[in-house]
Design a protein around this motif. Structure first.
Motif, PDB file in Angstrom:
ATOM      1  N   ALA A 154       0.913  -0.999   0.070  1.00 27.51           N
ATOM      2  CA  ALA A 154       0.011   0.006   0.012  1.00 27.51           C
ATOM      3  C   ALA A 154       1.055   1.365  -0.018  1.00 27.51           C
ATOM      4  O   ALA A 154       2.094   1.351   0.686  1.00 27.51           O
ATOM      5  CB  ALA A 154      -1.009  -0.081   1.295  1.00 27.51           C
ATOM      6  N   LEU A 155       0.519   2.057  -0.803  1.00 27.44           N
ATOM      7  CA  LEU A 155       1.158   3.534  -1.041  1.00 27.44           C
ATOM      8  C   LEU A 155       0.053   4.629  -0.142  1.00 27.44           C
ATOM      9  O   LEU A 155      -0.979   4.915  -0.755  1.00 27.44           O
ATOM     10  CB  LEU A 155       1.368   4.001  -2.315  1.00 27.44           C
ATOM     11  N   VAL A 156       0.637   5.072   0.908  1.00 30.11           N
ATOM     12  CA  VAL A 156      -0.367   5.776   1.472  1.00 30.11           C
ATOM     13  C   VAL A 156       0.092   7.641   1.390  1.00 30.11           C
ATOM     14  O   VAL A 156       1.426   7.460   1.252  1.00 30.11           O
ATOM     15  CB  VAL A 156      -0.148   5.825   3.169  1.00 30.11           C
ATOM     16  N   PHE A 157      -0.907   8.446   1.153  1.00 31.14           N
ATOM     17  CA  PHE A 157      -0.495   9.426   0.746  1.00 31.14           C
ATOM     18  C   PHE A 157      -1.172  10.713   1.775  1.00 31.14           C
ATOM     19  O   PHE A 157      -2.319  10.516   2.060  1.00 31.14           O
ATOM     20  CB  PHE A 157      -0.931   9.935  -0.717  1.00 31.14           C
ATOM     21  N   ASN A 158      -0.491  11.938   2.165  1.00 31.56           N
ATOM     22  CA  ASN A 158      -1.086  12.942   2.681  1.00 31.56           C
ATOM     23  C   ASN A 158      -0.706  14.348   1.854  1.00 31.56           C
ATOM     24  O   ASN A 158       0.722  14.413   1.995  1.00 31.56           O
ATOM     25  CB  ASN A 158      -0.481  12.992   4.215  1.00 31.56           C
ATOM     26  N   PRO A 159      -1.563  15.065   1.691  1.00 35.33           N
ATOM     27  CA  PRO A 159      -1.187  16.134   1.007  1.00 35.33           C
ATOM     28  C   PRO A 159      -0.827  17.481   1.759  1.00 35.33           C
ATOM     29  O   PRO A 159      -0.599  18.494   1.306  1.00 35.33           O
ATOM     30  CB  PRO A 159      -2.403  16.661   0.074  1.00 35.33           C
ATOM     31  N   GLY A 160      -0.789  17.578   3.224  1.00 40.82           N
ATOM     32  CA  GLY A 160      -0.386  18.432   3.875  1.00 40.82           C
ATOM     33  C   GLY A 160      -1.527  19.081   4.711  1.00 40.82           C
ATOM     34  O   GLY A 160      -2.420  18.720   5.133  1.00 40.82           O
ATOM     35  N   GLY A 161      -1.423  20.579   4.764  1.00 42.08           N
ATOM     36  CA  GLY A 161      -2.311  21.345   5.429  1.00 42.08           C
ATOM     37  C   GLY A 161      -1.541  22.095   6.628  1.00 42.08           C
ATOM     38  O   GLY A 161      -0.828  23.102   6.067  1.00 42.08           O
ATOM     39  N   PRO A 162      -1.682  21.561   7.853  1.00 43.59           N
ATOM     40  CA  PRO A 162      -2.445  20.745   8.305  1.00 43.59           C
ATOM     41  C   PRO A 162      -3.775  20.977   8.029  1.00 43.59           C
ATOM     42  O   PRO A 162      -4.402  22.037   7.759  1.00 43.59           O
ATOM     43  CB  PRO A 162      -2.168  20.538   9.587  1.00 43.59           C
ATOM     44  N   GLY A 163      -4.728  20.156   7.948  1.00 39.15           N
ATOM     45  CA  GLY A 163      -6.093  20.220   7.626  1.00 39.15           C
ATOM     46  C   GLY A 163      -6.465  19.783   6.474  1.00 39.15           C
ATOM     47  O   GLY A 163      -7.751  19.897   6.036  1.00 39.15           O
ATOM     48  N   ALA A 164      -5.801  19.054   5.381  1.00 41.26           N
ATOM     49  CA  ALA A 164      -6.090  18.552   4.241  1.00 41.26           C
ATOM     50  C   ALA A 164      -6.247  17.096   4.006  1.00 41.26           C
ATOM     51  O   ALA A 164      -5.882  16.178   5.082  1.00 41.26           O
ATOM     52  CB  ALA A 164      -4.993  18.965   3.179  1.00 41.26           C
ATOM     53  N   SER A 165      -7.257  16.674   3.387  1.00 38.97           N
ATOM     54  CA  SER A 165      -7.456  15.334   3.139  1.00 38.97           C
ATOM     55  C   SER A 165      -7.086  14.740   1.971  1.00 38.97           C
ATOM     56  O   SER A 165      -6.947  15.511   1.119  1.00 38.97           O
ATOM     57  CB  SER A 165      -9.198  15.077   3.062  1.00 38.97           C
ATOM     58  N   SER A 166      -6.611  13.368   1.921  1.00 37.97           N
ATOM     59  CA  SER A 166      -6.517  13.055   0.623  1.00 37.97           C
ATOM     60  C   SER A 166      -7.271  11.981   0.071  1.00 37.97           C
ATOM     61  O   SER A 166      -6.888  10.710  -0.539  1.00 37.97           O
ATOM     62  CB  SER A 166      -4.808  12.123   0.914  1.00 37.97           C
ATOM     63  N   MET A 167      -8.485  11.866   0.448  1.00 40.28           N
ATOM     64  CA  MET A 167      -9.358  10.945  -0.067  1.00 40.28           C
ATOM     65  C   MET A 167      -9.545  10.849  -1.365  1.00 40.28           C
ATOM     66  O   MET A 167      -9.924   9.676  -1.756  1.00 40.28           O
ATOM     67  CB  MET A 167     -10.835  11.199   0.826  1.00 40.28           C
ATOM     68  N   TYR A 168      -9.333  11.860  -2.068  1.00 41.68           N
ATOM     69  CA  TYR A 168      -9.424  11.828  -3.780  1.00 41.68           C
ATOM     70  C   TYR A 168      -8.157  10.924  -4.187  1.00 41.68           C
ATOM     71  O   TYR A 168      -8.154  10.717  -5.286  1.00 41.68           O
ATOM     72  CB  TYR A 168      -9.239  13.244  -4.072  1.00 41.68           C
ATOM     73  N   PHE A 169      -7.128  10.927  -3.403  1.00 42.90           N
ATOM     74  CA  PHE A 169      -5.883  10.389  -3.803  1.00 42.90           C
ATOM     75  C   PHE A 169      -6.007   9.026  -4.939  1.00 42.90           C
ATOM     76  O   PHE A 169      -5.245   8.889  -5.710  1.00 42.90           O
ATOM     77  CB  PHE A 169      -4.821  10.259  -2.941  1.00 42.90           C
ATOM     78  N   PRO A 170      -6.686   7.948  -4.464  1.00 41.40           N
ATOM     79  CA  PRO A 170      -6.768   7.070  -5.303  1.00 41.40           C
ATOM     80  C   PRO A 170      -7.191   7.083  -6.731  1.00 41.40           C
ATOM     81  O   PRO A 170      -6.917   6.401  -7.647  1.00 41.40           O
ATOM     82  CB  PRO A 170      -7.839   6.027  -4.675  1.00 41.40           C
ATOM     83  N   MET A 171      -7.676   8.197  -6.917  1.00 48.00           N
ATOM     84  CA  MET A 171      -8.352   8.816  -8.199  1.00 48.00           C
ATOM     85  C   MET A 171      -7.233   8.736  -9.152  1.00 48.00           C
ATOM     86  O   MET A 171      -7.317   8.743 -10.329  1.00 48.00           O
ATOM     87  CB  MET A 171      -9.299   9.989  -8.037  1.00 48.00           C
ATOM     88  N   VAL A 172      -6.089   9.048  -8.650  1.00 53.18           N
ATOM     89  CA  VAL A 172      -4.748   9.466  -9.706  1.00 53.18           C
ATOM     90  C   VAL A 172      -4.397   7.982 -10.575  1.00 53.18           C
ATOM     91  O   VAL A 172      -3.743   8.185 -11.320  1.00 53.18           O
ATOM     92  CB  VAL A 172      -3.586   9.876  -8.972  1.00 53.18           C
ATOM     93  N   ALA A 173      -4.956   6.700  -9.958  1.00 53.77           N
ATOM     94  CA  ALA A 173      -4.717   5.723 -10.505  1.00 53.77           C
ATOM     95  C   ALA A 173      -5.159   5.817 -12.138  1.00 53.77           C
ATOM     96  O   ALA A 173      -4.412   4.981 -12.860  1.00 53.77           O
ATOM     97  CB  ALA A 173      -5.422   4.317  -9.971  1.00 53.77           C
ATOM     98  N   GLY A 174      -5.982   6.673 -12.392  1.00 57.29           N
ATOM     99  CA  GLY A 174      -6.638   6.585 -13.890  1.00 57.29           C
ATOM    100  C   GLY A 174      -5.631   7.481 -14.604  1.00 57.29           C
ATOM    101  O   GLY A 174      -5.975   7.632 -16.079  1.00 57.29           O
ATOM    102  N   MET A 175      -4.888   8.137 -14.022  1.00 55.39           N
ATOM    103  CA  MET A 175      -3.843   9.086 -14.958  1.00 55.39           C
ATOM    104  C   MET A 175      -2.608   8.386 -15.492  1.00 55.39           C
ATOM    105  O   MET A 175      -2.124   7.429 -14.734  1.00 55.39           O
ATOM    106  CB  MET A 175      -3.359  10.127 -14.129  1.00 55.39           C
ATOM    107  N   PRO A 176      -2.273   8.623 -16.486  1.00 53.44           N
ATOM    108  CA  PRO A 176      -1.217   7.999 -17.298  1.00 53.44           C
ATOM    109  C   PRO A 176       0.107   8.018 -16.426  1.00 53.44           C
ATOM    110  O   PRO A 176       0.842   6.970 -16.481  1.00 53.44           O
ATOM    111  CB  PRO A 176      -1.070   8.895 -18.578  1.00 53.44           C
TER     112      PRO A 176
END
Length: 532
Positions: A101-123
């Motif tokens: 598993a690759l876990v990602f955090n986008p920073g903030g503090p206070g930001a969510s990365s719930m969207y991150f798995p969507m990058v799987a569809g990017m080339p």
């Protein structure tokens, strides 16, 4: 689920590997360290029941969601619990190619990365998505993870508002009163829980998440603030790391957390603001805002003055203009759209500026929540100056050479001067030589949000780390962006564990197209303005 299967097959041997006490930590026998071990043991046994995502997450069917339970207070691991939301896309390659598993955090503090798995569809992410489950999550306090709030969202996004570059004494008194009220609102809404929103608890939560995912060792990518608590994690749990990417590194030196880091940030934004104006001047045939950076500044001040007299659309005043243009300091993807908005306003067309700068009622709750978590974590993490005279002196001096962002940055952080919860001593981020596997640090040389010296300091404190520099560039969060050289190093590291010997440089990515309004940062992993 993998954790259940492993536990059922190998019993306590694997479970103990998932929750082993952090080797090399300053005191592995503290109550909090024992609490992390207990919580991780529980999480490994329970795993995460991934399923269909709630509609509120607005995620496609390809993404699954679940929760992991963590203690509010690790010194009392059986006390109050909070559920952190987690998202996932499973590795798309062959089973033999899966690396975990690759876990990602986008920073903030206070930001969510719930969207991150969507990058799987990017080339650009295809090969990484083939090898890894892509994991996003909302840290404690964020979104649906026991959300924190400090004031009414409608009041937080109230507009139009002012943003004086050189505030008067009367204005300063108003902002002091607002900061005190905001800090009191945080305490009133959170109660005793307020003191547990910290970077060290975010790092502990990350270890529990690792165990819940069934991972003996963590593969993690953190951007911006995510690099800081990632570095705290490396300090506490060095033996739990498999691979770690620090994208746009925060300066982790204890003396910098967080008051001095914010002063340094304001100074760096002045340089980045000039970069933007130089680019606009270069394309004066398109924007007609001036042929030099100083002339572009004059045009910007005309816009500010006009909005002071009459807010655009009734909601865009100087503060809203400042917040919109600040994004151009984070990402040059915004340069064309922001320059167009300024140009059109001076021609009498305020619509582009209103579209870009007006508060959006539908995001008010999320915006206030993100700011609340940002404030709580930064205020709790370190002792801040408690007398406004210190803030006034330091920011007044800095504003003489860096007026663009200095005072707005100060007002954002001023609640920390009146913080009602205990403020702790910052973690002394460091690792012994040989304690960590090679880790990868990414930095743009002209990044304003996390100035480049922070990357050098982080590399000094983590022996064996490798620094990749994007030269003469200033975009914040460079992994997965337009620089193929940077992306190549990241991919080679994540897929093969390979790094340069110590440092490597990439040429800057191409400058923005002045006639394109395509803001391509929406799914870039590190896209997290306006905080760290």
């Amino acid at each position: 689920m993998r954790a259940v299967a492993l536990y059922g097959t190998l019993g306590s041997l694997v479970l103990s590997a998932l929750v082993a006490a952090p080797a090399g930590s300053a005191d592995p026998l503290t109550a909090e360290a024992r609490g992390v071990e207990a919580a991780a043991r529980r999480a490994a046994a329970d795993s995460i029941a991934f399923g269909r995502c709630p509609d509120v997450e607005s995620l496609p069917p390809s993404v699954q969601c679940g929760t992991v339970r963590v203690p509010l207070d690790y010194a009392h691991p059986t006390g109050r619990q909070i559920d952190l939301t987690v998202s996932r896309t499973k590795a798309r390659g062959k089973p033999a190619e899966r690396q975990g598993a690759l876990v990602f955090n986008p920073g903030g503090p206070g930001a969510s990365s719930m969207y991150f798995p969507m990058v799987a569809g990017m080339p650009d992410w295809k090969r990484v998505a083939g090898a890894y489950d892509l994991i996003g999550y909302s840290p404690r306090g964020v979104a649906r993870s026991a959300p924190l709030s400090c004031q009414d969202p409608g009041d937080f996004t109230k507009a139009p508002t002012q943003s004086p570059t050189y505030p008067s004494d009367t204005y300063k008194k108003e902002r002091i009163a607002q900061a005190k009220a905001y800090a009191q609102g945080c305490a009133r809404n959170a109660g005793e829980a307020l003191r547990f929103y910290t970077s060290i608890n975010n790092a502990r939560d990350l270890d529990v998440l690792r165990a819940a995912l069934g991972e003996p060792k963590l593969t993690f990518m953190g951007a911006s603030y995510g690099t800081y608590f990632g570095a705290v994690y490396a300090t506490l749990f060095p033996s739990h790391i498999r691979r770690m990417v620090f994208d746009s590194a925060v300066n982790p030196a204890p003396r910098q957390i967080w008051y001095r880091n914010n002063l340094d940030q304001s100074l760096a934004f002045e340089r980045r603001w000039e970069d933007f104006r130089i680019w606009v001047a270069k394309h004066d045939d398109v924007y007609h805002l001036g042929e030099t950076a100083d002339e572009v500044l004059e045009s910007y001040e005309k816009v500010r003055a006009g909005l002071t007299r009459e807010p655009a659309g009734g909601t865009v005043g100087p503060a809203q203009l400042q917040a919109a243009v600040l994004k151009a300091g984070y990402y040059d993807d915004y340069w064309a759209s922001r320059a167009t908005a300024l140009s059109e306003y001076l021609k009498g067309n305020a619509k582009p500026l209103i579209q870009q700068a007006a508060p959006r009622p539908e995001s008010a709750r999320d915006d206030e929540n993100g700011n609340a978590v940002y404030t709580a974590v930064e205020c709790n993490d370190a002792v801040w100056p408690r007398d406004f005279a210190t803030w006034d002196r330091d920011n007044s001096e800095l504003a003489k050479v860096a007026p663009f962002e200095t005072w707005d940055n100060a007002w954002m952080n001023l609640p920390c001067a009146y913080w009602p919860a205990p403020q702790q001593k910052p973690v002394d981020v460091r690792a012994e030589k040989g304690a960590l596997p090679p880790t990868l640090i990414l930095a743009a040389e002209r990044d304003a949000a996390t100035p480049y010296p922070g990357a050098l300091e982080l590399q000094r404190r983590l022996p064996g780390s490798v620094l990749i520099t994007e030269k003469k560039a200033g975009t914040h969060g460079i992994a997965g962006g337009p620089n193929a050289c940077v992306n190549g190093y990241v991919e080679d590291y994540l897929l093969n564990g390979r790094t340069p010997v110590r440092r490597a440089a990439c040429a800057p990515h191409r400058e923005p197209n002045p006639v394109s309004l395509d803001e391509r940062t929406a799914l870039r992993p590190g896209h997290v303005p306006p905080t760290l």
